[in-house]
Each structure stands twice: as C-alpha cells, then as structure tokens.
Design an enzyme around this catalytic site. Sequence first.
Site, PDB file in Angstrom:
ATOM      1  N   ASP A 216       2.895 -22.640   8.305  1.00 52.84           N
ATOM      2  CA  ASP A 216       3.837 -22.656   7.189  1.00 52.84           C
ATOM      3  C   ASP A 216       4.701 -21.412   7.301  1.00 52.84           C
ATOM      4  OD1 ASP A 216       2.301 -24.878   6.278  1.00 52.84           O
ATOM      5  OD2 ASP A 216       0.909 -23.476   5.328  1.00 52.84           O
TER       6      ASP A 216
ATOM      7  N   ASP B  81      -1.054 -33.487  -3.091  1.00 45.72           N
ATOM      8  CA  ASP B  81      -1.393 -32.090  -3.355  1.00 45.72           C
ATOM      9  C   ASP B  81      -2.139 -32.029  -4.681  1.00 45.72           C
ATOM     10  OD1 ASP B  81       0.056 -31.641  -1.096  1.00 45.72           O
ATOM     11  OD2 ASP B  81       1.613 -30.420  -2.034  1.00 45.72           O
TER      12      ASP B  81
END
Length: 256
Positions: free
Chosen positions: A129, A8
Amino acid sequence: MDIIPAIDILDGRCVRLYQGDYDKSEVFGDDPLEIAQRWYNQGAKRLHVVDLDGAKEGEPKNLKVIEAIARSIPMHVQVGGGLRDRQSIMSIFAAGVSRVIVGTIAVEQPQLVADICAEFPGQVFAGIDARNGKVATRGWMENSEVIATNLAQRMTAFGVAGIIYTDIHRDGTMQGPNLEALRSLAEVVSVPVIASGGISSVTDLLSLLALESLGVNAAILGKALYTGDVDLHEAIKAVGNGRLQDVPPDIGSAIA
C-alpha cells in the site's frame, strides 16, 4: 482478468474508507456475510476481506465473521489486516481462508514472510500500500521510506505468490487506478499483480487489461460496487474469468 469484490470490516460492519482514513468511513451494510453471499450470487469466485479493526490494533479482530464467510460460501477468500505474527496468520488459515495478505511484516519482519511462504506455498500475497510510491504500514497510519517497487522485488525473492498493490491516494476516490504505478511495479516482478484502489467503472477495468501481459491479472473492486457504479455481474462478463471450480473441500461445512 479476475474481478474480486472487497469487504472491509470495521466494528463488525461492511464499510469503505476514503484514502484509508478511519475518520472517513461509510457504512454499506451491517452483515458482511450477507454481502459476501450477494457477491457470490453475482458470479464472484474470490473475495477480498480486510479486517480494518485488526489493521488498526495489530491482530485479527473479526475472526468469527471471517470464518463464517470462508466456511459457508463456496468461493476462495483472501484476508489481510493485522497479520503481524505467526499466530495471527495461523488463525486466519485455520478459519478456512485460502490466502493471507501480509503488509506491515513485509517491511518490518521479512524473514517471517519468507518462513510463511515456505510453509504455505502459493497462499501468501504481499499487500503493498503506497503513498507517492512509498509504502505505508500499520493500517496505513504510518509512512515508511521504503520504495514500493523495491519491496515488491524483495517479497518476490522471499517467495510470495503475488502482490496486491493499492495506491492509497486513489482508494475510495473513484478516480481510476494508478496505471503508471501498476506498470512500474509489474515490470520488476515475476509474480501476478492485483490492482486495487480507485477503480470506478468497467472502462477502468478495460484499461487494466492493457497491463495483463505484464502480469496484472486481477482487480479488486470496492466502493464502485457498493454505490452501483459497477455491476459485478456485468464487469465479470466484460473482462472476467469464469468461476473457479477448485473451491476448498471444507467449504459449506458447519461452523462450530
């Protein structure tokens, strides 16, 4: 089962967030390319890259480092974060990435997802998500009323090659994956499902094997790799598949 390490990227560095909170980020490295090489050296065949700046701003912000990873390290790279229009998606493919992950536009612009799936069959995954079973969008900063399983079915009908499911409440917590939610989602779609969020041990990975017959065929590992709670090489030995041989032909070419 494929074991996919995550990188990330926030402000050019490799970080992990806690439950998707940008104010709760922990830096694990200043050079994402170096970290990508580390995971390759330990046996990874695919890398999961999230442009956190892009997810926050609504367009790719770390394209140069993403291209550096995709062009110089011989493994498949999948990228998400800020891909909310055709131009952004094309820029990621042009960087040498083999898969794009669409999230917000799956909710807001489903026809665009269908169009991209038709143009790039097998290369578009839906990133779903969820908090409490409902989909979050725009870098997890906005909550919708869309039910995760309903969106998964819709995206499958539109031609996505697979679903990446993240339980936001588990992400970065090291509390284990949400097996119940993964099962519920996998049971209603006909495409592969990749598990993400909360995986903290090889035991967690073994628990996911029980869902492999339903189509949960890969797991994304994040914080557990960076803290050392999971050794990537050992995890691949325990539950993983061998390294892919069909890496993109332009891998290793010089970056302009």
